[in-house]
Write a protein that holds these residues in place. Structure first.
Motif, PDB file in Angstrom:
ATOM      1  N   LEU A  72       0.830  -1.211   0.000  1.00  0.00           N
ATOM      2  CA  LEU A  72       0.000   0.000   0.000  1.00  0.00           C
ATOM      3  C   LEU A  72       0.862   1.257   0.000  1.00  0.00           C
ATOM      4  CD1 LEU A  72      -2.857  -1.037   2.442  1.00  0.00           C
ATOM      5  CD2 LEU A  72      -2.937  -0.936  -0.063  1.00  0.00           C
ATOM      6  N   VAL A  73       1.958   1.238   0.734  1.00  0.00           N
ATOM      7  CA  VAL A  73       2.888   2.372   0.709  1.00  0.00           C
ATOM      8  C   VAL A  73       3.432   2.544  -0.706  1.00  0.00           C
ATOM      9  CG1 VAL A  73       5.142   3.220   1.511  1.00  0.00           C
ATOM     10  CG2 VAL A  73       3.508   2.268   3.154  1.00  0.00           C
ATOM     11  N   THR A  74       3.814   1.458  -1.343  1.00  0.00           N
ATOM     12  CA  THR A  74       4.332   1.512  -2.713  1.00  0.00           C
ATOM     13  C   THR A  74       3.280   2.059  -3.677  1.00  0.00           C
ATOM     14  OG1 THR A  74       5.822  -0.336  -2.273  1.00  0.00           O
ATOM     15  CG2 THR A  74       5.331   0.129  -4.579  1.00  0.00           C
ATOM     16  N   VAL A  75       2.030   1.646  -3.511  1.00  0.00           N
ATOM     17  CA  VAL A  75       0.947   2.150  -4.357  1.00  0.00           C
ATOM     18  C   VAL A  75       0.845   3.666  -4.218  1.00  0.00           C
ATOM     19  CG1 VAL A  75      -1.574   2.227  -4.619  1.00  0.00           C
ATOM     20  CG2 VAL A  75      -0.399   0.023  -4.479  1.00  0.00           C
TER      21      VAL A  75
ATOM     22  N   ASP B  94      -5.870  -4.350 -10.309  1.00  0.00           N
ATOM     23  CA  ASP B  94      -4.797  -3.414 -10.023  1.00  0.00           C
ATOM     24  C   ASP B  94      -5.382  -2.038  -9.716  1.00  0.00           C
ATOM     25  OD1 ASP B  94      -2.526  -1.867  -9.886  1.00  0.00           O
ATOM     26  OD2 ASP B  94      -1.891  -2.231 -11.951  1.00  0.00           O
ATOM     27  N   PRO B  95      -5.192  -1.533  -8.493  1.00  0.00           N
ATOM     28  CA  PRO B  95      -5.750  -0.219  -8.165  1.00  0.00           C
ATOM     29  C   PRO B  95      -5.107   0.914  -8.969  1.00  0.00           C
ATOM     30  CG  PRO B  95      -4.396  -1.019  -6.363  1.00  0.00           C
ATOM     31  CD  PRO B  95      -4.491  -2.132  -7.361  1.00  0.00           C
TER      32      PRO B  95
ATOM     33  N   VAL C 227      -8.842   6.093  -8.879  1.00  0.00           N
ATOM     34  CA  VAL C 227      -7.742   5.341  -8.266  1.00  0.00           C
ATOM     35  C   VAL C 227      -8.042   5.062  -6.798  1.00  0.00           C
ATOM     36  CG1 VAL C 227      -5.303   5.437  -7.605  1.00  0.00           C
ATOM     37  CG2 VAL C 227      -5.997   6.176  -9.883  1.00  0.00           C
ATOM     38  N   ALA C 228      -8.488   6.091  -6.081  1.00  0.00           N
ATOM     39  CA  ALA C 228      -8.785   5.922  -4.656  1.00  0.00           C
ATOM     40  C   ALA C 228      -9.907   4.915  -4.450  1.00  0.00           C
ATOM     41  CB  ALA C 228      -9.156   7.268  -4.034  1.00  0.00           C
ATOM     42  N   GLN C 229     -10.937   4.995  -5.275  1.00  0.00           N
ATOM     43  CA  GLN C 229     -12.060   4.074  -5.115  1.00  0.00           C
ATOM     44  C   GLN C 229     -11.655   2.644  -5.465  1.00  0.00           C
ATOM     45  OE1 GLN C 229     -15.062   5.090  -3.675  1.00  0.00           O
ATOM     46  NE2 GLN C 229     -15.089   2.868  -3.436  1.00  0.00           N
ATOM     47  N   ALA C 230     -10.799   2.481  -6.470  1.00  0.00           N
ATOM     48  CA  ALA C 230     -10.314   1.137  -6.821  1.00  0.00           C
ATOM     49  C   ALA C 230      -9.547   0.525  -5.648  1.00  0.00           C
ATOM     50  CB  ALA C 230      -9.431   1.203  -8.068  1.00  0.00           C
ATOM     51  N   LEU C 231      -8.739   1.333  -4.985  1.00  0.00           N
ATOM     52  CA  LEU C 231      -7.984   0.847  -3.833  1.00  0.00           C
ATOM     53  C   LEU C 231      -8.915   0.523  -2.667  1.00  0.00           C
ATOM     54  CD1 LEU C 231      -5.231   0.227  -2.637  1.00  0.00           C
ATOM     55  CD2 LEU C 231      -5.032   2.637  -2.014  1.00  0.00           C
ATOM     56  N   ILE C 232      -9.872   1.392  -2.400  1.00  0.00           N
ATOM     57  CA  ILE C 232     -10.834   1.154  -1.323  1.00  0.00           C
ATOM     58  C   ILE C 232     -11.629  -0.117  -1.590  1.00  0.00           C
ATOM     59  CG2 ILE C 232     -12.967   2.036  -0.266  1.00  0.00           C
ATOM     60  CD1 ILE C 232     -11.697   4.897  -0.643  1.00  0.00           C
TER      61      ILE C 232
END
Length: 151
Positions: free
Chosen positions: A13-16, A77-78, A103-108
């Motif tokens: 997540l830090v890398t993302v 992939d987010p 991007v934020a929603q894909a990660l969430i």
């Protein structure tokens, strides 16, 4: 991406967030619109905050939670929305915010799916806290963008 331990997920997540930040830097460098540059600088700061928040979760979480083995898998992939955007100097704030939101929603979405598969209560709580942080960051971005539009 498949993770072995919860700490591996947090490192990912830090890398993302670092990758997203780097992308915003490239977008800012290409932009010729001051409003877009300001927005992108703010978004870079938000990504830095996200990295710091995740690192704080790592520092605060117990070793047992961080070392918990998991079969967690992101099924998408987010960062995919970044690949579909062509960077150009006239990228407007609406396009930038739309990208950031996607991007934020894909990660969430991926994190919410992983919470359902959390192997322990500690892991579940850690992921829930990260999701809350991600949602708050997205909310802050949207509100800050509206304020920028009002200027």
């Amino acid at each position: 991406m498949r993770f072995k331990q919860v700490n591996d997920l947090l490192n990912y997540l830090v890398t993302v967030h670092q990758t997203i930040r780097d992308y915003y830097v490239k977008m800012e460098e290409e932009s010729c619109q001051e409003r877009s540059k300001l927005l992108l600088q703010f978004m870079q700061q938000c990504e830095d905050e996200a990295c710091n928040n995740i690192r704080a979760f790592q520092d605060d979480a117990s070793k047992a939670v961080l070392d918990t083995w998991s079969d967690a898998v992101f099924d998408a992939d987010p960062l995919a929305p970044l690949a579909n955007l062509e960077i150009h100097p006239y990228l407007g704030s609406d396009e930038i915010v739309s990208l950031a939101t996607d991007v934020a929603q894909a990660l969430i979405d991926q994190l919410e799916r992983l919470v359902e598969e959390a192997p322990t209560d500690g892991t579940h709580e850690t992921l829930e806290n990260i999701i809350t942080s991600e949602k708050n960051r997205l909310h802050k971005l949207v509100h800050s963008t509206h304020r920028l539009d009002d200027m």
